[in-house]
Design a protein around this motif. Structure first.
Motif, PDB file in Angstrom:
ATOM      1  N   VAL A  67       0.718  -1.173  -0.219  1.00 28.95           N
ATOM      2  CA  VAL A  67      -0.020  -0.052   0.013  1.00 28.95           C
ATOM      3  C   VAL A  67       0.959   1.262   0.061  1.00 28.95           C
ATOM      4  O   VAL A  67       0.575   2.347  -0.640  1.00 28.95           O
ATOM      5  CB  VAL A  67      -0.974   0.009   1.088  1.00 28.95           C
ATOM      6  CG1 VAL A  67      -1.754   1.324   1.268  1.00 28.95           C
ATOM      7  CG2 VAL A  67      -1.848  -1.215   1.146  1.00 28.95           C
ATOM      8  N   ILE A 102      -8.134  -0.788  -3.217  1.00 30.62           N
ATOM      9  CA  ILE A 102      -7.265  -0.040  -2.241  1.00 30.62           C
ATOM     10  C   ILE A 102      -7.424   1.381  -2.379  1.00 30.62           C
ATOM     11  O   ILE A 102      -7.641   2.309  -1.530  1.00 30.62           O
ATOM     12  CB  ILE A 102      -5.923  -0.641  -2.079  1.00 30.62           C
ATOM     13  CG1 ILE A 102      -5.744  -2.077  -1.534  1.00 30.62           C
ATOM     14  CG2 ILE A 102      -4.862   0.276  -1.230  1.00 30.62           C
ATOM     15  CD1 ILE A 102      -4.411  -2.649  -1.736  1.00 30.62           C
ATOM     16  N   ILE A 157     -10.203  -4.146   2.354  1.00 32.39           N
ATOM     17  CA  ILE A 157      -8.752  -3.714   1.823  1.00 32.39           C
ATOM     18  C   ILE A 157      -7.744  -4.342   2.479  1.00 32.39           C
ATOM     19  O   ILE A 157      -6.879  -4.681   1.976  1.00 32.39           O
ATOM     20  CB  ILE A 157      -8.801  -1.969   1.932  1.00 32.39           C
ATOM     21  CG1 ILE A 157      -9.504  -1.374   1.050  1.00 32.39           C
ATOM     22  CG2 ILE A 157      -7.325  -1.634   1.835  1.00 32.39           C
ATOM     23  CD1 ILE A 157      -9.703   0.043   1.139  1.00 32.39           C
ATOM     24  N   GLN A 158      -7.985  -4.566   3.981  1.00 31.63           N
ATOM     25  CA  GLN A 158      -6.799  -5.224   4.695  1.00 31.63           C
ATOM     26  C   GLN A 158      -6.345  -6.564   4.471  1.00 31.63           C
ATOM     27  O   GLN A 158      -5.328  -6.843   4.360  1.00 31.63           O
ATOM     28  CB  GLN A 158      -7.374  -5.028   6.001  1.00 31.63           C
ATOM     29  CG  GLN A 158      -6.309  -5.604   7.194  1.00 31.63           C
ATOM     30  CD  GLN A 158      -5.054  -4.760   7.251  1.00 31.63           C
ATOM     31  OE1 GLN A 158      -5.101  -3.645   6.880  1.00 31.63           O
ATOM     32  NE2 GLN A 158      -3.717  -5.686   6.892  1.00 31.63           N
ATOM     33  N   ASN A 208      -3.814  -6.539   1.697  1.00 32.18           N
ATOM     34  CA  ASN A 208      -2.662  -6.247   1.703  1.00 32.18           C
ATOM     35  C   ASN A 208      -1.206  -7.082   1.746  1.00 32.18           C
ATOM     36  O   ASN A 208      -1.542  -8.205   2.235  1.00 32.18           O
ATOM     37  CB  ASN A 208      -2.486  -5.595   3.362  1.00 32.18           C
ATOM     38  CG  ASN A 208      -1.176  -4.592   3.716  1.00 32.18           C
ATOM     39  OD1 ASN A 208      -0.235  -4.933   3.697  1.00 32.18           O
ATOM     40  ND2 ASN A 208      -1.637  -3.230   3.833  1.00 32.18           N
ATOM     41  N   GLU A 260      -5.038  -3.283  -6.350  1.00 33.93           N
ATOM     42  CA  GLU A 260      -4.835  -1.863  -6.349  1.00 33.93           C
ATOM     43  C   GLU A 260      -5.941  -1.022  -6.422  1.00 33.93           C
ATOM     44  O   GLU A 260      -6.108  -0.046  -5.633  1.00 33.93           O
ATOM     45  CB  GLU A 260      -3.783  -1.613  -7.578  1.00 33.93           C
ATOM     46  CG  GLU A 260      -2.330  -2.392  -6.908  1.00 33.93           C
ATOM     47  CD  GLU A 260      -1.366  -2.187  -8.054  1.00 33.93           C
ATOM     48  OE1 GLU A 260      -0.179  -2.216  -7.611  1.00 33.93           O
ATOM     49  OE2 GLU A 260      -1.678  -1.746  -8.952  1.00 33.93           O
TER      50      GLU A 260
END
Length: 368
Positions: free
Chosen positions: A188, A298, A353-354, A357, A295
């Protein structure tokens, strides 16, 4: 602390190259000793930090040509094979990760805890459907050659794959291989490094954006047709280069979209174009675990994609993200969903989102 050696084909700028560098950097930041060895250091388009230990080995050029069915090792002089072996012995890595295609032919000379990183259909084991008789015979011959080569290279070996579909394929066709699924994750910090902190000031220029190689398996023509049929009245961006560029420009002209489709070429930082778009469209017929999907999410940009593999399905399986999945090659559904998501975007939560990662992915790499 462990010692890791990544043997990477090249850094031409694709997703496999980016995830190699991102993973190497993430491991280094956790205190590991990391080296990346390039088999071809020409045309580097994937950025890497200056303090990353990078070896530009530059193997015999013939090794970097042809598909997996070709015995590439025959093109490498024994002296250069010995030189490579000596470099690896001097580094004394705990784990070697080789990818993403040509490097597989180093299998006969690599020893120790070696993993081969498979990102997509680089093994030639996916068979095309609905072929005429002669094309079917030609495809069958190629498949059998690839299967023979894969068993020679990988029987009893260890492979990392980026989705469950590839694992199933390998287990079906390759004997006694150990296969571990590790979905790609996103750095990120790298992704947002060149973007403004305040997303609210970002002006949306495009209703839809396609990012990727302009090649047959990515089906960029489908993206343009879906945009044309969606009923959207804004603009579309095409980011990437490849052999279909001229055909796509002609297609846009034929559909009356010349003034509404912007061909932006290859970009080393497509994130800023994604952030200026309402939706990313991924119409690929085959993928591994595409970085561009994660991507976009995020960056809080919804994705509409063909459900072409378990990798994409995994990325869009959390919360409302599944609204972005469309049955493979259903053009009407793709255009309708594109309109729906642009006009009424689904919610992308922090927990969605997490899970994308790179930290989750690196934990799995450390366990190899």
């Amino acid at each position: 602390m462990k010692k890791y050696l990544f043997i990477q084909d090249h850094l031409y700028g694709g997703g496999a190259e980016q995830i190699c560098i991102d993973t190497a950097v993430a491991l280094k930041e956790k205190g590991h000793d990391v080296t990346v060895l390039l088999l071809d250091s020409n045309n580097i388009r994937t950025a890497y930090p200056e303090d990353l230990n990078l070896i530009k080995f530059d193997i015999a050029p013939a090794f970097m040509q042809g598909s997996i069915k070709k015995n590439k090792l025959k093109s490498v002089p024994l002296e250069q094979q010995a030189e490579l072996t000596q470099i690896i012995n001097d580094l004394a890595p705990d784990t070697v990760i080789a990818g993403h295609s040509h490097a597989f032919w180093l299998a006969p000379i690599l020893t120790g805890n070696v993993w081969f990183w498979v990102h997509g259909d680089s093994l030639g084991l996916v068979r095309k459907q609905n072929l005429g008789f002669f094309k079917y015979l030609e495809a069958l011959k190629k498949f059998m050659q690839c299967k023979k080569a894969c068993n020679y290279l990988f029987k009893g070996k260890q492979l990392i794959v980026v989705n469950q579909d590839i694992k199933n394929l390998i287990q079906q066709h390759i004997q006694e291989a150990t296969v571990k699924v590790i979905h790609n994750g996103i750095d990120v910090k790298r992704l947002k490094s060149n973007l403004p902190d305040d997303e609210s000031i970002m002006i949306k220029k495009w209703d839809a954006i396609f990012v990727g190689r302009l090649s047959e398996e990515k089906q960029p023509d489908v993206a343009i047709k879906a945009f044309a049929e969606s009923g959207l009245t804004g603009r579309m961006a095409i980011v990437g280069d490849g052999p279909l560029l001229d055909e796509l420009i002609h297609l846009a002209e034929t559909l009356g979209l010349t003034k509404r489709v912007d061909f932006l070429g290859w970009q080393d930082q497509p994130n800023r174009f994604i952030q200026q778009s309402h939706c990313l469209v991924l119409p690929s017929r085959t993928e591994g675990s595409p970085l561009i999907v994660a991507e976009s999410l995020i960056l809080n940009v919804p994705v509409v994609a063909f459900n072409c593999c378990e990798g994409v399905e995994h990325q869009l399986s959390s919360g409302e993200l599944a609204q972005g999945l469309v049955a493979l090659n259903d053009m009407q559904a793709l255009s309708q969903r594109l309109y729906q998501v642009v006009t009424h975007p689904y919610v992308i939560r922090e927990q969605d989102i997490q899970r994308l990662n790179i930290s989750e992915m690196v934990k799995a790499i450390e366990e190899l």
